[in-house]
Scaffold this active site. Sequence first.
Site, PDB file in Angstrom:
ATOM      1  CD  GLU A 149      21.872 -34.074   7.652  1.00 21.39           C
ATOM      2  OE1 GLU A 149      22.556 -34.901   8.258  1.00 21.39           O
ATOM      3  OE2 GLU A 149      21.185 -33.222   8.244  1.00 21.39           O
ATOM      4  CG  ASN A 209      13.158 -33.150   0.973  1.00 17.88           C
ATOM      5  OD1 ASN A 209      13.120 -32.508   2.025  1.00 17.88           O
ATOM      6  ND2 ASN A 209      14.282 -33.385   0.335  1.00 17.88           N
ATOM      7  CG  PHE A 250       7.894 -25.285   4.526  1.00 20.64           C
ATOM      8  CD1 PHE A 250       9.003 -25.159   5.325  1.00 20.64           C
ATOM      9  CD2 PHE A 250       8.069 -25.596   3.190  1.00 20.64           C
ATOM     10  CE1 PHE A 250      10.274 -25.329   4.799  1.00 20.64           C
ATOM     11  CE2 PHE A 250       9.331 -25.768   2.661  1.00 20.64           C
ATOM     12  CZ  PHE A 250      10.444 -25.640   3.476  1.00 20.64           C
ATOM     13  CB  CYS A 261      16.652 -31.355  -1.805  1.00 23.51           C
ATOM     14  SG  CYS A 261      18.358 -31.600  -1.295  1.00 23.51           S
ATOM     15  NE  ARG A 328      23.025 -28.102  -6.231  1.00 23.50           N
ATOM     16  CZ  ARG A 328      23.578 -29.007  -5.434  1.00 23.50           C
ATOM     17  NH1 ARG A 328      23.907 -30.194  -5.904  1.00 23.50           N
ATOM     18  NH2 ARG A 328      23.816 -28.755  -4.165  1.00 23.50           N
TER      19      ARG A 328
HETATM   20  P1  NAD Z   1      26.840 -31.875  -3.769  1.00 24.25           P
HETATM   21  O1  NAD Z   1      26.653 -32.031  -5.223  1.00 24.25           O
HETATM   22  O2  NAD Z   1      26.970 -30.514  -3.161  1.00 24.25           O
HETATM   23  O3  NAD Z   1      28.130 -32.693  -3.310  1.00 24.25           O
HETATM   24  C1  NAD Z   1      28.400 -34.009  -3.701  1.00 24.25           C
HETATM   25  C2  NAD Z   1      29.918 -34.203  -3.668  1.00 24.25           C
HETATM   26  O4  NAD Z   1      30.210 -35.573  -3.912  1.00 24.25           O
HETATM   27  C3  NAD Z   1      30.658 -33.397  -4.741  1.00 24.25           C
HETATM   28  O5  NAD Z   1      31.673 -32.608  -4.141  1.00 24.25           O
HETATM   29  C4  NAD Z   1      31.261 -34.474  -5.650  1.00 24.25           C
HETATM   30  O6  NAD Z   1      32.516 -34.101  -6.213  1.00 24.25           O
HETATM   31  C5  NAD Z   1      31.393 -35.634  -4.678  1.00 24.25           C
HETATM   32  N1  NAD Z   1      31.498 -36.943  -5.335  1.00 24.25           N
HETATM   33  C6  NAD Z   1      30.718 -37.446  -6.311  1.00 24.25           C
HETATM   34  N2  NAD Z   1      31.160 -38.688  -6.649  1.00 24.25           N
HETATM   35  C7  NAD Z   1      32.226 -38.960  -5.857  1.00 24.25           C
HETATM   36  C8  NAD Z   1      33.105 -40.058  -5.728  1.00 24.25           C
HETATM   37  N3  NAD Z   1      32.971 -41.143  -6.510  1.00 24.25           N
HETATM   38  N4  NAD Z   1      34.075 -40.001  -4.808  1.00 24.25           N
HETATM   39  C9  NAD Z   1      34.224 -38.891  -4.037  1.00 24.25           C
HETATM   40  N5  NAD Z   1      33.434 -37.819  -4.125  1.00 24.25           N
HETATM   41  C10 NAD Z   1      32.444 -37.846  -5.020  1.00 24.25           C
HETATM   42  O7  NAD Z   1      25.631 -32.674  -3.096  1.00 24.25           O
HETATM   43  P2  NAD Z   1      24.890 -32.352  -1.714  1.00 24.25           P
HETATM   44  O8  NAD Z   1      23.972 -31.191  -1.896  1.00 24.25           O
HETATM   45  O9  NAD Z   1      25.858 -32.360  -0.606  1.00 24.25           O
HETATM   46  O10 NAD Z   1      23.958 -33.649  -1.598  1.00 24.25           O
HETATM   47  C11 NAD Z   1      24.490 -34.932  -1.328  1.00 24.25           C
HETATM   48  C12 NAD Z   1      23.332 -35.872  -1.031  1.00 24.25           C
HETATM   49  O11 NAD Z   1      22.641 -35.421   0.140  1.00 24.25           O
HETATM   50  C13 NAD Z   1      22.267 -35.940  -2.129  1.00 24.25           C
HETATM   51  O12 NAD Z   1      21.747 -37.234  -2.172  1.00 24.25           O
HETATM   52  C14 NAD Z   1      21.204 -34.970  -1.650  1.00 24.25           C
HETATM   53  O13 NAD Z   1      19.944 -35.271  -2.157  1.00 24.25           O
HETATM   54  C15 NAD Z   1      21.271 -35.189  -0.157  1.00 24.25           C
HETATM   55  N6  NAD Z   1      20.827 -34.051   0.647  1.00 24.25           N
HETATM   56  C16 NAD Z   1      21.132 -32.767   0.268  1.00 24.25           C
HETATM   57  C17 NAD Z   1      20.725 -31.703   1.059  1.00 24.25           C
HETATM   58  C18 NAD Z   1      21.034 -30.293   0.661  1.00 24.25           C
HETATM   59  O14 NAD Z   1      20.432 -29.391   1.234  1.00 24.25           O
HETATM   60  N7  NAD Z   1      21.930 -30.055  -0.271  1.00 24.25           N
HETATM   61  C19 NAD Z   1      20.002 -31.939   2.250  1.00 24.25           C
HETATM   62  C20 NAD Z   1      19.738 -33.235   2.626  1.00 24.25           C
HETATM   63  C21 NAD Z   1      20.149 -34.295   1.808  1.00 24.25           C
END
Ligand code: NAD
Length: 432
Positions: A149, A209, A250, A261, A328
């Site tokens: 993503e 990234n 950027f 991230c 974060r």
């Molecule tokens: P986040 O911490 O906001 O959300 C993760 C969610 O997963 C939490 O609500 C947590 O409770 C849930 N979770 C964890 N273990 C679980 C399980 N066993 N069963 C059900 N739910 C569970 O994380 P995020 O920012 O959404 O990022 C998720 C992934 O996407 C990461 O790998 C991140 O690097 C990637 N990503 C993030 C972004 C961003 O901008 N935040 C952009 C691109 C990619």
Amino acid sequence: MKIAVVGTGYVGLVAGACFAESGNDVVCVDKDEKKIATLNDGHMPIYEPGLEEIVRRNRQEGRLSFTTDLTEAVQQSSIVFIAVGTPQGEDGSADLSHVLGVAREIARAMNGYKVIVDKSTVPVGTSDKVRAVVKAETAHPFSVVSNPEFLKQGAAVEDFMKPDRVVIGAEDRRAEEMMLELYSPFTRTGAPIMVMDCASAELAKYAANAMLATRISFMNEVANVCELVGADVDQVRKAIGSDRRIGTSFLFPGVGYGGSCFPKDVKAMMRFASEKHYDFKILQAVEAVNHCQKTRLFAKMRAHFGDMAGKTVGVWGLAFKPRTDDMREAPAIPLIDALLDAGSTVRAYDPEATKVAKGIFGDRVTFTSNNYDALKGADCLAIVTEWNEFRRPDFPRMKTLLREPIVFDGRNLFTPDQMKQHGFTYYSIGRA
Ligand code: NAD
């Protein structure tokens, strides 16, 4: 199509809501019962522009639901997304325990063919690990797809609805076709859907990234040199950005990158390169520069005041970037920690991140309900996040509230000329 999204964070919730918005039946799963209860009560656990409206509409129309019951969600879906966190492990590598744990749970719940899609950011080889974990638990047929993503927090819904590109790492034609169908409404404007092998898809996310973090650290170093030689980084930025090989985005210097991230993905990329005995030297420098940049605003304050003990500092912006409540790795954290350690008092304001910040600093910081209150009796203002609402402030009012009209601007929101005219002592990044 019937979709399950496991993990209801910034990525999972946005993806789930947007898939529902394009007509799919989506169930979002999270193990965090409080989060699911909040969503089922019609409230948002995070702030993301436009998200609340889409969630509300799609819930009302019956296309979007929230549950802690992974088994039921998997059984009623043909495509299951894994969108859980991949936090930094102790050695800098991505911690895959949530991803693989969810893969195992999905496998145990399966009742027929499923496409299991990894949307979390994961190192090369994770799709093989997911495949092995699932295979060990079920005899049902399945495909594993890597679909990194690229959304930006603060513009996540818009990015998801109108992506620059969609990357799909697929192992077989059946899964590939289902993914192409799922994403076709999002790429009508001509954005490419790129189908590739899983390893390339997984690496593409880290490379993107790492490249963006590199541009930030590079421009921060250019800005630091500008200060030493008497050049203006804004002029330099415009001059190099107009070169089409470089481009304009950027290239803004600041107080360092943060968020969930860039810091962890830069570390993870160095780590998986080093596991293959490759020393990723550029990323080591990117990280070191970023670390130093986060200390520069405090250093400027110390250079001006000498001793920060007993000073009161107004802080505008706590979130790691505008239009999010996410703190974060936010540059505001080391700045405020340094101020508190030095004996300063901090009065801070952020349009969305105050609740999160209270969880970090408790009552060690005074949080105000608007940006002007943060200036009351303060010896100076520090600007850490470039929220739009900070860009056109009432300068005379600021001067009446501040004890001295001094601004340390970590985001270059104003020009030195403008601040001089308003009678401020003004420090910014990369400008004399
Ligand atoms: P986040 O911490 O906001 O959300 C993760 C969610 O997963 C939490 O609500 C947590 O409770 C849930 N979770 C964890 N273990 C679980 C399980 N066993 N069963 C059900 N739910 C569970 O994380 P995020 O920012 O959404 O990022 C998720 C992934 O996407 C990461 O790998 C991140 O690097 C990637 N990503 C993030 C972004 C961003 O901008 N935040 C952009 C691109 C990619």
